[in-house]
Design a protein around this motif. Sequence first.
Motif, PDB file in Angstrom:
ATOM      1  N   HIS A 271     -10.436  -1.758  -4.851  1.00 23.58           N
ATOM      2  CA  HIS A 271     -10.943  -2.710  -3.860  1.00 23.58           C
ATOM      3  C   HIS A 271     -10.660  -3.619  -4.039  1.00 23.58           C
ATOM      4  O   HIS A 271     -10.121  -4.829  -2.583  1.00 23.58           O
ATOM      5  CB  HIS A 271     -12.087  -2.200  -3.412  1.00 23.58           C
TER       6      HIS A 271
ATOM      7  N   GLN B 172      -5.822  -2.339  -2.574  1.00 18.54           N
ATOM      8  CA  GLN B 172      -6.862  -2.001  -0.653  1.00 18.54           C
ATOM      9  C   GLN B 172      -6.142  -3.983  -0.462  1.00 18.54           C
ATOM     10  O   GLN B 172      -5.957  -4.047   0.554  1.00 18.54           O
ATOM     11  CB  GLN B 172      -7.817  -1.884  -0.989  1.00 18.54           C
ATOM     12  N   ALA B 173      -6.448  -4.809  -1.682  1.00 17.65           N
ATOM     13  CA  ALA B 173      -6.890  -6.285  -1.138  1.00 17.65           C
ATOM     14  C   ALA B 173      -5.709  -6.906  -0.895  1.00 17.65           C
ATOM     15  O   ALA B 173      -4.683  -7.410   0.084  1.00 17.65           O
ATOM     16  CB  ALA B 173      -7.372  -7.267  -1.914  1.00 17.65           C
TER      17      ALA B 173
ATOM     18  N   VAL C 268      -3.532  -5.442   1.893  1.00 18.68           N
ATOM     19  CA  VAL C 268      -4.542  -6.000   3.324  1.00 18.68           C
ATOM     20  C   VAL C 268      -3.565  -6.974   3.461  1.00 18.68           C
ATOM     21  O   VAL C 268      -3.618  -7.575   4.881  1.00 18.68           O
ATOM     22  CB  VAL C 268      -6.408  -6.433   3.595  1.00 18.68           C
TER      23      VAL C 268
ATOM     24  N   SER D 226      -0.129  -6.256   5.409  1.00 21.04           N
ATOM     25  CA  SER D 226      -0.031  -5.982   6.595  1.00 21.04           C
ATOM     26  C   SER D 226      -0.545  -7.633   7.226  1.00 21.04           C
ATOM     27  O   SER D 226      -0.347  -7.211   8.623  1.00 21.04           O
ATOM     28  CB  SER D 226      -1.684  -5.050   6.973  1.00 21.04           C
TER      29      SER D 226
ATOM     30  N   ARG E  44       4.427  -2.711   9.072  1.00 12.59           N
ATOM     31  CA  ARG E  44       2.910  -2.851   9.661  1.00 12.59           C
ATOM     32  C   ARG E  44       2.450  -1.751   9.432  1.00 12.59           C
ATOM     33  O   ARG E  44       1.419  -1.709   8.632  1.00 12.59           O
ATOM     34  CB  ARG E  44       2.454  -4.228  10.530  1.00 12.59           C
TER      35      ARG E  44
ATOM     36  N   ASP F 216      -0.673   0.221   6.899  1.00 14.34           N
ATOM     37  CA  ASP F 216      -2.030   0.234   7.914  1.00 14.34           C
ATOM     38  C   ASP F 216      -2.273   1.340   7.369  1.00 14.34           C
ATOM     39  O   ASP F 216      -3.442   2.000   7.091  1.00 14.34           O
ATOM     40  CB  ASP F 216      -1.619   0.102   9.089  1.00 14.34           C
TER      41      ASP F 216
ATOM     42  N   ILE G 287      -3.321   1.762   3.751  1.00 13.54           N
ATOM     43  CA  ILE G 287      -5.337   1.476   3.556  1.00 13.54           C
ATOM     44  C   ILE G 287      -5.826   2.199   3.904  1.00 13.54           C
ATOM     45  O   ILE G 287      -6.977   2.944   3.464  1.00 13.54           O
ATOM     46  CB  ILE G 287      -5.076  -0.057   4.764  1.00 13.54           C
ATOM     47  N   ALA G 288      -5.211   2.978   5.440  1.00 15.54           N
ATOM     48  CA  ALA G 288      -6.468   3.938   5.431  1.00 15.54           C
ATOM     49  C   ALA G 288      -6.318   5.528   4.607  1.00 15.54           C
ATOM     50  O   ALA G 288      -7.255   6.039   4.390  1.00 15.54           O
ATOM     51  CB  ALA G 288      -5.768   5.015   6.906  1.00 15.54           C
TER      52      ALA G 288
ATOM     53  N   ARG H 287      -8.579   4.772   1.629  1.00 20.19           N
ATOM     54  CA  ARG H 287      -9.987   4.516   1.415  1.00 20.19           C
ATOM     55  C   ARG H 287     -10.217   5.642   1.546  1.00 20.19           C
ATOM     56  O   ARG H 287     -11.352   6.085   1.333  1.00 20.19           O
ATOM     57  CB  ARG H 287     -10.181   3.717   3.697  1.00 20.19           C
TER      58      ARG H 287
ATOM     59  N   GLN I 199     -13.156   7.590  -0.551  1.00 21.46           N
ATOM     60  CA  GLN I 199     -14.529   8.157  -0.021  1.00 21.46           C
ATOM     61  C   GLN I 199     -14.553   9.652  -0.270  1.00 21.46           C
ATOM     62  O   GLN I 199     -16.097   9.970  -1.034  1.00 21.46           O
ATOM     63  CB  GLN I 199     -14.181   8.284   1.717  1.00 21.46           C
TER      64      GLN I 199
END
Lengths: 223, 343
Positions: free
Chosen positions: B152, B156-157, B160, B163, B193, B197, B200-201, B204, B208
């Motif tokens: 996170h 991930q940061a 982001v 992007s 980009r 993305d 990132i997905a 995530r 999860q």
Amino acid sequence: MRVVLVEDNVLLREGLVALLRDQGVDVLEALGDASRLSSVVRAARAGGGLDAVVLDVRLPPTFSDEGIRAALRLREDFPGVGVLVLSQYVELAYSHELLGGGPGGVGYLLKERVADVAEFVDALERVSTGGTALDREVIAEIVRARGAGAAGPLGQLTAREQEVLALMAEGRSNAAVAARLHVGAGAVEKHVSSIFAKLRLPPATTDHRRVLAVLVHLRATAG
Amino acid sequence: MDDGLRRHAALALVVAVTCTLVWAAAGAGTFWPAWVWLGAAVTVTAHTGALHVARTAPAARPLAVHAWVSATVTSVVVAVWLVTSPGSRWVLWPVISLGALLSVHAVLQRVPRAASRRELELTDRVAELTRTRRDAVDVQALELRRIERDLHDGAQALLVALSMQLGRAQLAIASHPQAPTLTPVADLVQGARQHADTAIAELRHLVQGIAPPILADRGLVEAVGAVARRAGTPVTVRADVVHRSPPAVEVAAYFIVAEAVTNAVKHARTAHRPLRVDVELTGTHDRLTVRVADDGVGGADPGGGGLAGLAQRVAALDGTFTVGDARDGGTVLEAVLGYGHGR
């Protein structure tokens, strides 16, 4: 637009500040945590005014849901200030709490949506003017939970109407939905009234109330 | 001293003293109150013995009972001997016999069971393995939570931020004086980009699946509430949980509920009425019980992929896991997960 930013990650904070300033947004302060947020917001309002606060969810000291709690406090204490929450994951529980927190402008978006700068600034403007900006992942989760199958109420909608409904639930105006789907404003209006008729919803006056009506309906029928 | 025993002793004393006074008033013939004193003493001794035995550890109880019975019988015998025939020696035989029997019992009690060294070693080994395996499961759950935090705040940061920067690059290209000639560059940036993305997905989605963020941020009850919200069918959650369980238990409980609810919804697709699912979480100081019941068609296959995976998760925590048909149709799944401390 005048905004205050709360993001603990230095890289993202600086990136956001640069991106917003590129777009002519006035970033009054960029904070690393929410401890001074209330006083900063109060000072900004007493000064030249404040349109919105952009917040991360995980903030010091516990890095759990401080951002959500700070957003709910802001919505209670400063109803005139829009609150836009950015996060690396979406939770229906959080969107539910944020939407339930009062009548002011509110938004809940995945962080990477910021990269689509025009969309992000548009969402920030909606939130600043009392509107709503919900991430399409939130809407997708609600629709998925609702079960878009033939048996559910969403099953009565045509594929196009479902698309319009999703964009509407994100908080977009008719004009924005029309631009997004490359159709005329009249066509969108026709779809919208058909959706409201099929879901038996009373016609809503503002975009924000419309979003709430749609979400309340989806959530209620989802049980 | 126990209140009941105190009252008992006082009553016995009053009766015996009264009898003695009556004897004295009647002219002090043969000392018959001795029998009253003996009876009173025997009941008080038995009472004291019973209380003492009740406080003894279960394993030592037979010997304690034996000792008290021997002591009481010996006292009675000695008293009878003193009153009736203090001149003779018959009293020695019962006293010696009772003492010998008690000694044999005590010696037998002290001799450890004939357990082999090997058996003792294996018992120790099992205890150690149980403890270290539980530690490993707890450490793994904490590690996964740490990895989620690290991703996170780290990868991930960074993605982001990447992007975000690509988005700014797109704007810069679009507003460049020679924008039309830069279309190929704009396409490349757009593609970059999209990749960012997607990454990132995917991250995530991965997170999860191993350590749901809401579980770390808000705890089990809220996380289970989130599962209920996403279920697509009415799910009631009843939680009676005093405090948070260890991470390994919370993660297992979360995935049990998520899988059970998903299964219930999946298999109810054929039914013509909306399915109801009831989730119950009951936490005590040393265990968490998870119960998920639906009113679907029942007939769950415990050997199926999802349920077998849950059984493994529960087994790693030395918990119990049962899946079966409810009496009035539907499926009931129950898992009991111990916290693993106090072994």
